[in-house]
Design a protein around this motif. Structure first.
Motif, PDB file in Angstrom:
ATOM      1  N   TRP A  60     119.743-103.923  44.298  1.00 28.59           N
ATOM      2  CA  TRP A  60     121.075-104.540  44.426  1.00 28.59           C
ATOM      3  C   TRP A  60     120.993-105.796  45.270  1.00 28.59           C
ATOM      4  N   GLY A  61     121.858-106.728  45.005  1.00 30.83           N
ATOM      5  CA  GLY A  61     122.060-107.887  45.871  1.00 30.83           C
ATOM      6  C   GLY A  61     120.957-108.923  45.797  1.00 30.83           C
ATOM      7  N   GLU A  62     120.177-108.909  44.736  1.00 31.68           N
ATOM      8  CA  GLU A  62     119.076-109.868  44.676  1.00 31.68           C
ATOM      9  C   GLU A  62     119.548-111.220  44.127  1.00 31.68           C
ATOM     10  N   GLN A  63     118.764-112.224  44.461  1.00 34.14           N
ATOM     11  CA  GLN A  63     119.048-113.591  44.013  1.00 34.14           C
ATOM     12  C   GLN A  63     117.827-114.019  43.197  1.00 34.14           C
ATOM     13  N   VAL A  64     118.040-114.679  42.064  1.00 36.48           N
ATOM     14  CA  VAL A  64     116.897-115.126  41.266  1.00 36.48           C
ATOM     15  C   VAL A  64     116.800-116.649  41.299  1.00 36.48           C
ATOM     16  N   VAL A  65     115.615-117.137  41.660  1.00 41.36           N
ATOM     17  CA  VAL A  65     115.335-118.570  41.600  1.00 41.36           C
ATOM     18  C   VAL A  65     114.412-118.756  40.400  1.00 41.36           C
ATOM     19  N   TYR A  66     114.792-119.645  39.469  1.00 43.28           N
ATOM     20  CA  TYR A  66     113.996-119.807  38.246  1.00 43.28           C
ATOM     21  C   TYR A  66     113.330-121.177  38.204  1.00 43.28           C
ATOM     22  N   ARG A  67     112.049-121.171  37.856  1.00 43.80           N
ATOM     23  CA  ARG A  67     111.303-122.417  37.689  1.00 43.80           C
ATOM     24  C   ARG A  67     110.617-122.392  36.329  1.00 43.80           C
ATOM     25  N   ASP A  68     110.931-123.365  35.479  1.00 44.13           N
ATOM     26  CA  ASP A  68     110.267-123.481  34.181  1.00 44.13           C
ATOM     27  C   ASP A  68     109.291-124.654  34.289  1.00 44.13           C
ATOM     28  N   LEU A  69     108.030-124.325  34.457  1.00 40.51           N
ATOM     29  CA  LEU A  69     107.022-125.358  34.716  1.00 40.51           C
ATOM     30  C   LEU A  69     106.669-126.171  33.463  1.00 40.51           C
ATOM     31  N   ALA A  70     107.054-125.660  32.278  1.00 42.92           N
ATOM     32  CA  ALA A  70     106.818-126.433  31.053  1.00 42.92           C
ATOM     33  C   ALA A  70     107.952-127.445  30.863  1.00 42.92           C
ATOM     34  N   ALA A  71     109.189-127.016  31.111  1.00 42.15           N
ATOM     35  CA  ALA A  71     110.345-127.907  30.939  1.00 42.15           C
ATOM     36  C   ALA A  71     110.441-128.915  32.083  1.00 42.15           C
TER      37      ALA A  71
END
Ligand SMILES: Cc1cc2nc3c(=O)[nH]c(=O)nc-3n(C[C@H](O)[C@H](O)[C@H](O)COP(=O)(O)O)c2cc1C
Length: 183
Positions: free
Chosen positions: A33-44
């Motif tokens: 619960w309560g997590e935060q997602v940081v997303y990195r698309d290294l191709a884009a």
């Protein structure tokens, strides 16, 4: 809890490693619960090759150090990792931040986080496979994460280029593995 989700495949929607990281992140999110997602698309959105000046930008290492769980999609290109992913590794392996040299040699400083790597390969390299000696993706990533104090966990889908049937079977098995890993 913070999850750092990284993809590096150039294959967009058809990418096996992207399917796997999506499944892993989804399952980790459901079990915490309560997590935060940081997303990195290294191709884009690729990071530039390393230069001395590039060390001044600490965004990538700050994201890595702040994450409790790091989920990485790692397709095999020419027997190793994509250059896009190598550029990210070059930003997070930093003396004084993720490793240091002590009296007993190198010491990893990035322990205490979970790193889960989804590997996708066209051929078969596991076990006694004839191509095993050419496997420089999983072995490299294990080595570099061990160096900074992390024992990574792997989900592997391989033989994806051999036939459509083998691709389907390998992906299904690996997706099943993501259920076990995220528990
Ligand atoms: C540029 C390129 C190089 C590749 N080199 C290899 C290789 O050396 N060995 C291998 O087994 N598969 C190789 N493949 C196949 C990929 O590993 C396979 O398609 C895998 O599914 C890629 O991950 P993805 O589906 O997430 O994009 C290569 C694919 C591309 C596009």
């Amino acid at each position: 809890m913070t999850i750092l989700h990284i993809d590096s495949s150039i294959n967009g929607e058809n990418s096996a490693s992207r399917q796997l990281t999506k499944s892993i992140v989804g399952r980790v999110r459901r079990s915490n619960w309560g997590e935060q997602v940081v997303y990195r698309d290294l191709a884009a959105d690729p990071l530039a090759h390393l230069t001395l000046d590039a060390f001044a930008d600490t965004t990538a290492i700050d994201e890595f150090l702040a994450a409790d769980v790091v989920v990485i999609g790692a397709p095999m290109y020419n027997f190793t990792l994509p250059t896009q992913l190598k550029a990210w590794i070059d930003r997070i392996v930093v003396a004084g931040k993720t490793f240091q040299y002590g009296a007993n040699g190198p010491e990893g400083l990035a322990g205490g986080k979970r790193v889960i790597i989804a590997v996708a390969r066209g051929n078969v390299y596991s076990g006694e496979a004839p191509a095993a000696a050419l496997e420089h993706l999983e072995t490299y990533l294990r080595g570099v994460f061990n160096f900074i104090g992390v024992e990574p966990e792997f989900v592997v889908a391989e033989g994806l280029g051999i036939s459509p049937e083998q691709r389907e079977q390998s992906l299904e098995l690996a997706l099943g593995e993501t259920v076990r890993l995220a528990a």
